[in-house]
Design an enzyme around this catalytic site. Structure first.
Site, PDB file in Angstrom:
ATOM      1  N   ARG A  58      -0.792 -14.562 -22.281  1.00  0.00           N
ATOM      2  CA  ARG A  58       0.167 -14.148 -21.242  1.00  0.00           C
ATOM      3  C   ARG A  58       1.006 -12.960 -21.705  1.00  0.00           C
ATOM      4  O   ARG A  58       1.406 -12.112 -20.928  1.00  0.00           O
ATOM      5  CB  ARG A  58       1.077 -15.315 -20.836  1.00  0.00           C
ATOM      6  CG  ARG A  58       2.152 -14.907 -19.837  1.00  0.00           C
ATOM      7  CD  ARG A  58       2.812 -16.085 -19.124  1.00  0.00           C
ATOM      8  NE  ARG A  58       3.189 -17.148 -20.017  1.00  0.00           N
ATOM      9  CZ  ARG A  58       4.240 -17.111 -20.862  1.00  0.00           C
ATOM     10  NH1 ARG A  58       5.028 -16.062 -20.898  1.00  0.00           N
ATOM     11  NH2 ARG A  58       4.494 -18.132 -21.635  1.00  0.00           N
ATOM     12  N   TYR A 111       2.861  -1.948   2.959  1.00  0.00           N
ATOM     13  CA  TYR A 111       2.004  -3.135   2.978  1.00  0.00           C
ATOM     14  C   TYR A 111       2.866  -4.346   3.381  1.00  0.00           C
ATOM     15  O   TYR A 111       3.922  -4.596   2.793  1.00  0.00           O
ATOM     16  CB  TYR A 111       1.437  -3.311   1.564  1.00  0.00           C
ATOM     17  CG  TYR A 111       0.369  -4.352   1.473  1.00  0.00           C
ATOM     18  CD1 TYR A 111      -0.879  -4.154   2.056  1.00  0.00           C
ATOM     19  CD2 TYR A 111       0.594  -5.537   0.795  1.00  0.00           C
ATOM     20  CE1 TYR A 111      -1.862  -5.121   1.960  1.00  0.00           C
ATOM     21  CE2 TYR A 111      -0.394  -6.508   0.692  1.00  0.00           C
ATOM     22  CZ  TYR A 111      -1.618  -6.283   1.285  1.00  0.00           C
ATOM     23  OH  TYR A 111      -2.590  -7.235   1.190  1.00  0.00           O
ATOM     24  N   ASP A 183       3.664   3.066  -4.378  1.00  0.00           N
ATOM     25  CA  ASP A 183       2.416   2.309  -4.258  1.00  0.00           C
ATOM     26  C   ASP A 183       1.315   3.340  -4.013  1.00  0.00           C
ATOM     27  O   ASP A 183       1.239   3.939  -2.948  1.00  0.00           O
ATOM     28  CB  ASP A 183       2.524   1.303  -3.106  1.00  0.00           C
ATOM     29  CG  ASP A 183       1.274   0.430  -2.976  1.00  0.00           C
ATOM     30  OD1 ASP A 183       0.181   0.875  -3.386  1.00  0.00           O
ATOM     31  OD2 ASP A 183       1.381  -0.689  -2.424  1.00  0.00           O
ATOM     32  N   LYS A 208      -8.483  -2.559  -5.064  1.00  0.00           N
ATOM     33  CA  LYS A 208      -9.038  -1.576  -4.137  1.00  0.00           C
ATOM     34  C   LYS A 208      -9.855  -0.524  -4.880  1.00  0.00           C
ATOM     35  O   LYS A 208     -10.829  -0.875  -5.521  1.00  0.00           O
ATOM     36  CB  LYS A 208      -7.894  -0.989  -3.302  1.00  0.00           C
ATOM     37  CG  LYS A 208      -6.880  -2.033  -2.779  1.00  0.00           C
ATOM     38  CD  LYS A 208      -7.444  -2.969  -1.738  1.00  0.00           C
ATOM     39  CE  LYS A 208      -6.576  -4.185  -1.423  1.00  0.00           C
ATOM     40  NZ  LYS A 208      -5.197  -3.953  -1.027  1.00  0.00           N
TER      41      LYS A 208
END
Ligand SMILES: *Cc1c(COP(=O)(O)O)cnc(C)c1O
Length: 393
Positions: A58, A111, A183, A208
């Site tokens: 992590r 978004y 973004d 994407k």
């Protein structure tokens, strides 16, 4: 290998690959949750930050780190932070950089979940926000308050393809002591590098264009400044939205072909946009590579190319859009974008249906608007597919 001085395409292929004791040519998958210490002192030194080396996945992992290094070099930042999804990159930015009493100016058409997370949830922790059209610099300037901490921009915007002047927004923000977060999902670092344009943090839904093969959900953040990078990394580690090694390995594999995938898809997008603009069943086409796009000049200044995303309005409103969705055969009817396969979606009846008609129209999403993410299939096949489908509208 030192890849900092290399060209973008060389970085895509080589950046971040660690020296491997077995001589592996690509980054291996370190599918482990934890890392053994040689002795107690080494463990203590790693925790104290006095020794290099991994502790726990992590916190950091060589396979994930390889992708983070590559992304930082591609975006020209000081460091990258990989996250479990694009939305966890967004939530990490919000949680790391905002406190109660801070204000955010954000693009109205961001978004959907990025807006809901801010308006419904960050507000519970005392963060104020103003959503507006960031392409309107006067409106952005008027909305800045003494407590404005972040200007949050998505450019190109979804699905309206609005382009915000990033240099101008960065100047405005910095004059008022605010940071700019971009973004950059729709452009990818191949076409646009916001940090080079003066912005402070860039984020991607890696799902994407960067991964590009529609088989991974993931995100990444890259910062220009060391202190901000450390804040983002600490929040990712504490909130536990790390990427998984296998996920990172798949993305690193997809990343290598980013520029050739985008080049091909962009070439086809340009042809498809021109073809659609002349089609009698099409009301309008919004594509950054068409002179009819209101920010055509800004796109040429700010981006290396117009990309592979386009939207268009089918005659016949919601029903026209739905008919087209049902009639296409090669394009896949699905949300998401940026993969090798062409995707088509109809926001009014799908992603944005829950918004209500008025709010939807106000953010530029008309009834017949179709979003089309161009893949790398044969151009003639894509046009033939749209042609036969539009004949049924
Ligand atoms: C998909 C997307 C996101 C969210 O990313 P996930 O990987 O789905 O969490 C954020 N911003 C933009 C512009 C997107 O297209």
């Amino acid at each position: 290998m030192d890849t900092q001085h290399l060209g973008f395409d060389s970085k895509l292929v080589h950046a971040g690959i660690p020296d491997d004791p077995m001589g592996s040519a690509v980054t291996p998958i370190y599918q482990t949750s934890t890392f053994a210490f040689r002795d107690a002192q080494q463990g203590a030194d790693r925790f104290a930050g006095k020794a290099e080396g991994y502790i726990y996945t992590r916190i950091g992992n060589p396979t994930i780190n390889a992708l983070e290094v590559a992304m930082a070099q591609l975006e020209n930042g000081v460091g990258g932070v990989a996250t479990s999804s694009g939305m966890s990159a967004v939530s990490t930015v919000y949680l790391a950089l905002l406190s109660a009493g801070d204000h955010v100016v954000s693009q109205a058409s961001v978004y959907g979940p990025s807006r809901i997370l801010m308006e419904k949830h960050m507000s519970r922790f005392g963060v104020e926000s103003t959503f507006l059209d960031t392409t309107d610099l006067a409106a952005v300037k008027a909305a800045i308050k003494p407590n404005t901490k972040i200007i949050y921009v998505e450019s190109p915007g979804n699905p309206g393809m609005q382009v915000t002047d990033l240099v101008a927004v960065a100047e405005l923000a910095h004059a008022h002591g605010a940071l700019v977060v971009v973004d950059n999902t729709f452009a990818s670092p191949y076409l646009q590098r916001p940090l080079d344009l003066g912005c402070d943090v860039v984020l991607h839904s890696i799902t994407k264009f960067i991964n590009g093969h529609a088989d991974v959900v993931g995100g990444v953040l890259v910062a220009k400044d060391e202190a901000i990078y450390k804040q983002l990394r600490a929040m990712m580690v504490m909130s536990g939205c790390n990427m998984d090694p296998h996920q990172a390995w798949l993305v690193s594999r997809g990343l290598k072909t980013l520029s050739i995938r985008v080049d091909r898809a962009q070439q086809s997008a340009q042809e498809i946009a021109k073809w659609l603009e002349k089609h009698p069943k099409i009301e309008w086409v919004s594509y950054l590579g068409l002179p009819s796009h209101p920010q055509y000049e800004l796109v040429k200044k700010q981006m290396k190319g117009p990309g592979a995303m386009l939207s268009f309005e089918v005659k016949g409103g919601v029903e026209g859009g739905r008919r087209l969705m049902d009639a296409v055969k090669l394009a896949t009817l699905a949300v998401s974008l940026g993969g090798v396969e062409t995707l088509i979606s109809h926001p009014a009846s799908m992603t944005h249906a829950s918004m209500g008609k008025e709010a939807r129209l106000a953010s530029g999403i008309s009834d017949g608007l179709v979003r089309y993410s161009v893949g790398i299939e044969t151009l003639e096949d894509l046009i033939a597919d749209l042609d036969q489908a539009l004949a049924k509208v």
